[in-house]
Design an enzyme around this catalytic site. Structure first.
Site, PDB file in Angstrom:
ATOM      1  N   LYS A 141      -6.060  -2.319  -6.943  1.00 43.58           N
ATOM      2  CA  LYS A 141      -6.323  -1.714  -5.619  1.00 43.58           C
ATOM      3  C   LYS A 141      -7.504  -0.736  -5.758  1.00 43.58           C
ATOM      4  CE  LYS A 141      -3.183  -3.927  -3.391  1.00 43.58           C
ATOM      5  NZ  LYS A 141      -3.610  -4.933  -2.414  1.00 43.58           N
ATOM      6  N   ASP A 188       0.822  -1.223   0.000  1.00 43.10           N
ATOM      7  CA  ASP A 188       0.000   0.000   0.000  1.00 43.10           C
ATOM      8  C   ASP A 188       0.852   1.268   0.000  1.00 43.10           C
ATOM      9  OD1 ASP A 188      -2.344  -1.480   0.007  1.00 43.10           O
ATOM     10  OD2 ASP A 188      -2.398  -1.593   2.196  1.00 43.10           O
ATOM     11  N   ARG A 192      -5.131   6.685  -1.081  1.00 44.17           N
ATOM     12  CA  ARG A 192      -3.655   6.742  -1.065  1.00 44.17           C
ATOM     13  C   ARG A 192      -3.107   7.582  -2.221  1.00 44.17           C
ATOM     14  NH1 ARG A 192      -2.867   3.856   3.446  1.00 44.17           N
ATOM     15  NH2 ARG A 192      -4.112   1.967   3.633  1.00 44.17           N
TER      16      ARG A 192
END
Ligand code: S3P
Length: 442
Positions: free
Chosen positions: A351, A324, A402
């Protein structure tokens, strides 16, 4: 997300990051503590729980299936229903943006004879669920996914679940955990074989709750076996800080000249600490202070000081331990001296967004030199010189927290600032991110 409209923001260049800060609780551990607490008979108490939207989706689902999950002061209290005791939910389980909630809960439900529908946002509804449907079908659960094996999806758990032995075809802690959780209510021994080790929070916590779980190593494989029809004992859990959230501050402090920042209480489980190793190889100054154990996990305070970074070839074997953290590593690479090469990152394409395509486009829009390959990015760094920043264009974050936080860090080390199209996704994993960033660089 709390508001209907996108919330764009320009992240401006900023001064050094200094002082001390504490990142919120680990997302993976938070999900698991709510799920296992909801299966133990008696009261589980959790402090440091991440109160992001993803974990709240797990909490709502466990309530919908009979558990009590409540906050009292600083502590979360969970009263479970017992393994095998989950109730039929009255409405669809709304998973929001959370792949972890979805895949782990599909595992739990696979060995409970109940029917449930799973729905999610536009990002989650594109993500592959075939990777859990396949092994969970062997256990006896039945699925009706949307075309392409995605959400919305309906499933019915097995009345008499069958224990399986399953070798993971992708390095995925979510798939491993889904099978182990299904194994909790399956008579006999359920086995998962991991050719590549992934985060082991499920194994640690299942043991902590009293499940009989064995881990063996053989010929480079990790073989994990759980005995079913387990009785879980309620626990008191302290959730350590999330290394994936600390990552944004590790990179920001490394990049902004004059920075000297202490990030307290960061989880450093070896299956999660790949970024620390890679940043050090690039020349970062990261000192571990007061190393200790919190909630059965290694933890330390990290002192991060500005340092000139150099480009490297990132060993693909490290990918699962920093899966991640690539978006923010790419930002570090964009400011390093020389070339950084990453490969073996196919998983980044599935993701919350296609993180290779999203970060290649975002960094290019901010003035970095980046090339996208099939399974990685190749980045030519500036050698410490600020990026241009965005011009007339906003960075598209694709509902991916993110990407938003990584590009906020890029804004700190740019001349014009970096404007992103939507900050709302940040609340899925790190609601206080913007406030902490402002405080650290004030
Ligand atoms: C997670 C596992 C990882 C990670 C995700 C959380 C978990 O996903 O990307 O953010 O809590 O098990 P995969 O298992 O799909 O790699």
């Amino acid at each position: 997300m709390n508001t209907q409209q996108p919330s764009p923001r320009l992240f401006q260049p900023a001064g050094p990051l200094r002082g001390r800060l504490r990142v919120p609780g680990d997302k993976s551990i938070s999900h698991r503590s709510v799920m296992l607490g909801a299966l133990a008979v008696g009261e589980t108490r959790v402090t440091g729980l991440l109160e992001g939207e993803d974990v709240m989706a797990t909490a709502a689902a466990m309530r919908a299936m009979g558990a009590t999950v409540e906050k009292s002061g600083d502590e979360w209290r969970i009263h479970g229903v017992g393994v095998g005791g989950l109730l039929q939910p009255a409405a669809a389980l709304e998973m929001g943006n959370s792949g972890t909630s979805t895949r782990l809960l599909m595992g739990l439900l696979a060995s409970h004879a109940i029917t449930a529908a799973f729905t999610g946002d536009a990002s989650l509804s594109k993500r592959p669920m075939g990777r859990v449907i396949e092994p969970l079908s062997r256990i006896g659960a039945q699925f009706t996914p949307s075309p392409g094996g995605t959400l919305p999806l309906m499933m019915t758990g097995a009345r008499v679940p069958v224990p399986i032995e399953y070798r993971l075809p992708v390095a995925s802690a979510q798939v491993k955990s889904a099978i182990l959780l299904a194994g909790l209510n399956t008579a006999g021994m359920t086995t998962v074989i991991e050719p590549v080790p992934t985060r082991d929070h499920s194994e640690r916590m299942l043991r902590g709750f009293g499940a009989e779980l064995a881990v063996e190593e053989a010929d480079g494989d990790r073989i994990i076996t759980i005995r079913g029809e387990a009785e879980l004992q309620p626990q008191t859990i302290e959730v350590p800080g999330d290394p994936s959230s600390a990552a944004f501050f590790m990179v920001a402090a490394s990049l902004v000249p004059g920075s000297d920042l202490v990030i307290e209480n960061v989880g450093l489980n070896p299956t999660r600490a790949g970024l620390v190793e890679v940043l050090r190889l690039m020349g970062a100054s990261i000192e571990e202070m007061d190393a200790r154990e919190v909630g059965g996990e290694p933890v330390a305070d990290l002192r991060v000081r500005h340092a000139a970074l150099g480009g490297i070839e990132v060993n693909p074997a490290l990918a699962p331990s920093m899966i991640d953290e690539f978006p923010v590593l790419f930002v570090a690479a964009a400011l390093a001296e020389g070339r950084t090469v990453t490969r073996g990152l196919d998983e980044l394409r599935v993701k919350e967004s296609d993180r290779l395509a999203a970060m290649a486009a975002a960094l290019a829009a901010a003035g970095a030199r980046v090339e996208e390959t099939e399974d990685g990015l190749v980045i030519e760094g500036t050698g410490g010189e600020a990026l241009r920043g965005t011009a007339d264009e906003q960075i598209t974050t694709h509902l991916d927290h993110r990407i938003a936080m990584a590009m906020a860090v890029a804004g700190l080390v740019s001349r014009n600032g970096v404007e992103i199209d939507d900050t709302r996704p940040i609340a899925t994993s790190f609601p206080a991110f913007e406030a902490l960033l402002e405080r650290a660089s004030a």
